[in-house]
Design an enzyme around this catalytic site. Structure first.
Site, short mmCIF file in Angstrom:
data_model
loop_
_atom_site.label_atom_id
_atom_site.label_comp_id
_atom_site.label_asym_id
_atom_site.label_seq_id
_atom_site.Cartn_x
_atom_site.Cartn_y
_atom_site.Cartn_z
N PRO A 231 34.90 -80.24 26.44
CA PRO A 231 36.49 -81.58 26.38
C PRO A 231 36.44 -82.06 25.14
O PRO A 231 35.20 -83.31 24.69
CB PRO A 231 36.07 -82.21 27.61
CG PRO A 231 34.61 -82.63 28.02
CD PRO A 231 34.09 -80.59 27.67
N ASP A 401 32.67 -84.27 21.33
CA ASP A 401 32.57 -84.00 22.85
C ASP A 401 33.15 -85.23 23.23
O ASP A 401 31.82 -85.80 23.44
CB ASP A 401 31.15 -83.60 22.96
CG ASP A 401 31.03 -83.29 24.19
OD1 ASP A 401 31.58 -83.16 25.13
OD2 ASP A 401 29.92 -82.28 24.37
N HIS A 402 34.02 -85.42 24.13
CA HIS A 402 33.55 -86.84 24.49
C HIS A 402 33.15 -86.74 25.61
O HIS A 402 32.71 -87.62 26.59
CB HIS A 402 35.35 -87.02 25.58
CG HIS A 402 36.46 -87.86 25.33
ND1 HIS A 402 35.78 -88.97 26.00
CD2 HIS A 402 37.57 -87.91 25.26
CE1 HIS A 402 36.46 -90.03 26.08
NE2 HIS A 402 37.67 -89.76 25.42
N ARG A 403 32.55 -86.47 26.40
CA ARG A 403 31.45 -86.61 27.02
C ARG A 403 29.94 -87.73 27.04
O ARG A 403 29.94 -88.01 27.77
CB ARG A 403 30.17 -85.10 27.92
CG ARG A 403 31.51 -83.92 28.73
CD ARG A 403 30.85 -82.75 28.94
NE ARG A 403 30.14 -82.25 27.58
CZ ARG A 403 29.72 -81.13 27.75
NH1 ARG A 403 29.46 -80.46 27.82
NH2 ARG A 403 29.94 -80.52 25.85
#
Length: 430
Positions: A231, A401-403
């Site tokens: 994501p 990476d939005h995590r």
């Protein structure tokens, strides 16, 4: 006495299969433990591979130009000359119900982690020097041949250098449409007025062909598919480059490259934003012990590779430039060691030298962010006082990476990078 297998080794963490570039030994040759016997093309480089056994090369199972999965047998080594004939029989029957080969219990695990030593490509034996009459078959064609019951030995390959392709197998099995013959047109077929419209048949032109992916392109394809599961989000920033361009003109004659300047600036900024240098893991946020800047490089025969400037924050510009020149030269002849292209913690992709003003980069799996760098161009800029001036600016877009990285993290990183390049660029030379 024993007959042992030489396995296709895993030369990198992403390698699933390897291609035989050339055999350094022929059947019947005596070999010693630790001696180089074959050159293998992994997903990123050509590597020399050693044997774990002493004896005689009894049979070559995978010929030069062919590919095999990691851990599969590519040759048989006989302990004595008397066993060579037996080994040949086993090699010929490996596709049928061949007797199991006597291999130490740990041989497979050891072979999969075989030590590989890279040497200049010029020292390798040409791939054709030890070739037999066995046809070169693509992995997919071999799989289809087994499925359709087609003997590949009877086929004539239409691929590069006579390589048998999946289309060749399909044609032989009657699974692919035959080429349209040049003959007199058939009489028109009467179609009822109520029939549904028929889509026109598209016939490939005589010059049409399918070029198989090389090993590096296949590895890139797998990574790109894996990246779709991440994501990501993107943040852009405009950076004034007048001072950066001025510094580059001063140090260019000393061998400093723009790549080294950008890598140094990014590395210094990452030191203040360690979360942007991190990557996702199932256990949590993985913070590496170094700042290693990977830079995308296009390969002459297709695909791309990312040589890594390790510890970029700790090296001076001149050392970084020398290191980068060496990495690129060896990357283009496929002589990089695995740690030199797989240890990056942050990636830069620069298309500015090609005139691209802005673009988005795809995040490589295993990292947290990648920076896409556009061209520096003269731009009319308005000040708060209402005056106008011409300033050189470049657009940078970061994919993250939005995590593990959030919008504010990316924005603050880009803000500090811009501050360094616009007002404190001389610190790159310290």
């Amino acid at each position: 006495m024993a007959i042992r297998e030489v396995f296709m080794p895993a030369l990198s963490s992403t390698m699933t299969e390897g291609k035989i570039v050339s055999w350094q030994k022929s059947p019947g040759d005596k070999v010693e433990k630790g001696e180089i016997v074959v050159v293998v093309e992994s997903d990123k480089a050509d590597m020399d591979v050693e044997t774990f056994y002493s004896g005689f090369i009894a049979a070559i199972v995978v010929q030069a130009g062919e590919s095999a999965p990691v851990g599969s047998a590519i040759a048989l080594v006989a302990e004595t000359e008397a066993e060579i004939e037996t080994a040949k029989q086993q090699a010929n029957g490996k596709s049928a119900a061949a007797a199991p080969v006597a291999v130490p219990a740990t041989a497979t695990a050891v072979a999969a982690n075989a030590t590989a030593v890279a040497t200049p490509a010029a020292t390798a034996t040409p791939a054709t020097s030890l070739r037999s009459d066995r046809p070169v078959v693509s992995p997919r064609a071999r799989k289809l041949a087994k499925e359709y019951g087609v003997a590949v030995e009877t086929l004539h390959g239409t691929g590069p250098n006579g390589r048998i392709t999946a289309d060749d197998v399909g044609m032989a099995a009657g699974k692919a449409p035959a080429p349209v013959a040049q003959s007199q047109p058939a009489a028109p077929v009467a179609i009822p007025a109520v029939a549904h419209p028929v889509a026109p048949t598209v016939t490939a032109s005589a010059g049409a062909r399918v070029v198989p992916f090389n090993t590096l392109q296949s590895a890139v394809n797998r990574n790109m598919i894996a990246s779709l599961a991440i994501p990501t989000f993107r943040v852009g920033y405009t950076i004034e480059t007048n001072n950066l361009d001025k510094l580059y003109k001063q140090v260019k004659s000393k061998g400093v490259t723009m790549t080294a300047l950008l890598a140094k600036a990014v590395a210094m900024t990452l030191a203040k934003h360690p979360n942007v240098n991190a990557c996702f893991s199932d256990a949590g946020v993985n913070h590496p012990g170094a700042i290693n800047i990977a830079v995308a490089v296009a390969m002459p025969d297709g695909g791309l590779i990312t040589p890594v400037l390790q510890h970029a924050d700790q090296l001076d510009l001149y050392s970084l430039s020398r290191m980068w020149k060496d990495l690129v030269e060896r990357a283009r002849i496929k002589q990089l060691q695995p740690q030199e292209y797989s240890s990056g913690t942050f990636t830069i992709s620069n298309l500015g030298m090609l005139g691209v003003d802005r673009f988005d980069a795809i995040l490589p799996p295993g990292t947290g962010a990648i920076l896409a760098v556009g061209a520096s161009q003269p731009t009319v800029v308005a000040s708060e006082e209402g005056t106008f001036a011409i300033r050189r600016q470049m657009q940078v877009n970061m994919t993250a990476d939005h995590r593990i990285i959030y919008g504010a993290d990316a924005a603050n990183f880009l803000k500090d990078l811009a501050l360094l390049l616009e007002t404190n660029v001389q610190s790159l030379t310290l």
